[in-house]
Design an enzyme around this catalytic site. Structure first.
Site, PDB file in Angstrom:
ATOM      1  CB  ALA A  61      -0.911   0.023   1.231  1.00  0.00           C
ATOM      2  CB  THR A  63       1.439   3.407   4.424  1.00  0.00           C
ATOM      3  OG1 THR A  63       2.867   3.278   4.290  1.00  0.00           O
ATOM      4  CG2 THR A  63       0.783   2.078   4.084  1.00  0.00           C
ATOM      5  CE1 TYR A 126      -3.014   4.486   3.627  1.00  0.00           C
ATOM      6  CE2 TYR A 126      -4.222   5.150   5.598  1.00  0.00           C
ATOM      7  CZ  TYR A 126      -3.505   4.204   4.894  1.00  0.00           C
ATOM      8  OH  TYR A 126      -3.284   2.964   5.456  1.00  0.00           O
TER       9      TYR A 126
END
Length: 282
Positions: A61, A63, A126
């Site tokens: 991911a 992050t 995010y």
């Protein structure tokens, strides 16, 4: 089973690799960007089919929460589009997928622990991209399990625990936010839960996982220093407004873990016990 692990160099990916040794009944393909570019749909399809993959655990991911505000395209590619590619490839084979998601899909205005069916309302790039990733995975893979987690730390990589230990040794004083409440998650405990799901059989749906208990970042820091034996650093509480960041963070993001505990018969450790175990390894 033949299992593809993405993001194997990250915190959770590293913990998964350690637990693979305790689960030798499966064959693992541990990949990071060098072995498999998950933004390349054709590469994923080829890898999954050639290696006859039965299931995927997506630990990869974007992050960097604050940097995501200025890098929305890259964040979307890694957190929303890449999971769709993985889910589509394994879905065509009738396989399963575990997608790791986040408490940032909530805005943090609730005052009781978030259940899996609580309304999502991300207020950061995010959080928004991770939510789209959840929806994409469920759309393309019928056997999909979403695990939302929070405040992840481990002995690997960069994380809050290691940073607070370093700063506690370097600085006489630290200011840490006290009005953001949640629960830390030791990545090893999350990996244990993932293996419980794999070995008992994937029950599709959304799940929440963190350690037990509730705490602020300030209290977490105090505990980190106490357990690590740091006595020379004064930690003072800050309001969120005193420490502005590019991305909004949930003020309250405690996750209700009832569903995953009951489904997989899990005993989830208390946050302080797991913190002590991690610091002992450090």
């Amino acid at each position: 089973m033949k299992i593809l692990i993405t993001g194997c160099n990250g915190q959770l990916g590293n913990e998964m690799q350690l637990l693979e040794k305790e689960n030798p009944q499966h064959t693992y393909f541990n990949t990071d960007v060098a072995e498999l570019d998950i933004t390349d749909q054709q590469a994923i399809e080829t890898f999954v089919n050639e290696n006859q993959i039965d299931g995927i655990v997506n630990c990869a991911a974007y992050t960097a929460v604050d940097k995501a505000e200025d890098n929305e395209d890259l964040c979307t590619l890694l957190n929303a589009e890449a999971p769709a590619y993985l889910a589509a490839a394994i879905g065509k084979r009738g396989g399963w997928m575990i997608q790791i998601s986040t408490d940032y899909v909530f805005d943090g205005t609730q005052h009781t622990p978030y259940t899996e069916d609580a309304d999502t309302c991300p207020n950061s790039v995010y959080g928004k991209t991770k939510l789209v990733g959840e929806l994409n995975v469920q759309k393309f893979c019928a056997q999909a399990m979403i695990i939302r987690t929070a405040w992840l730390y481990s002995t690997f990589g960069n994380n809050f625990v290691k940073t607070m230990i370093r700063l506690g040794k370097e600085k006489p004083e630290l200011g840490v936010i006290f009005d953001q409440i949640g629960t830390p998650t030791y990545a090893r405990d999350l990996a244990v839960a993932i293996f419980a799901a794999i070995n008992q059989g994937i029950v599709p749906g959304i799940y929440h996982f963190s350690n037990e208990g509730v705490i602020s970042w300030y209290d977490f820091t105090k505990a980190i220093h106490r357990i690590a034996g740091i006595t020379t650093c004064h930690v003072r509480p800050l309001h969120t407004a005193e420490y502005p960041t590019p991305a909004n963070r949930p003020h309250y993001s405690v996750l209700d873990k009832t569903k995953i505990k009951q489904t997989y018969h899990l005993e989830v450790p208390y946050w302080e016990e797991s913190l002590a175990a991690c610091i002992a390894k450090l």
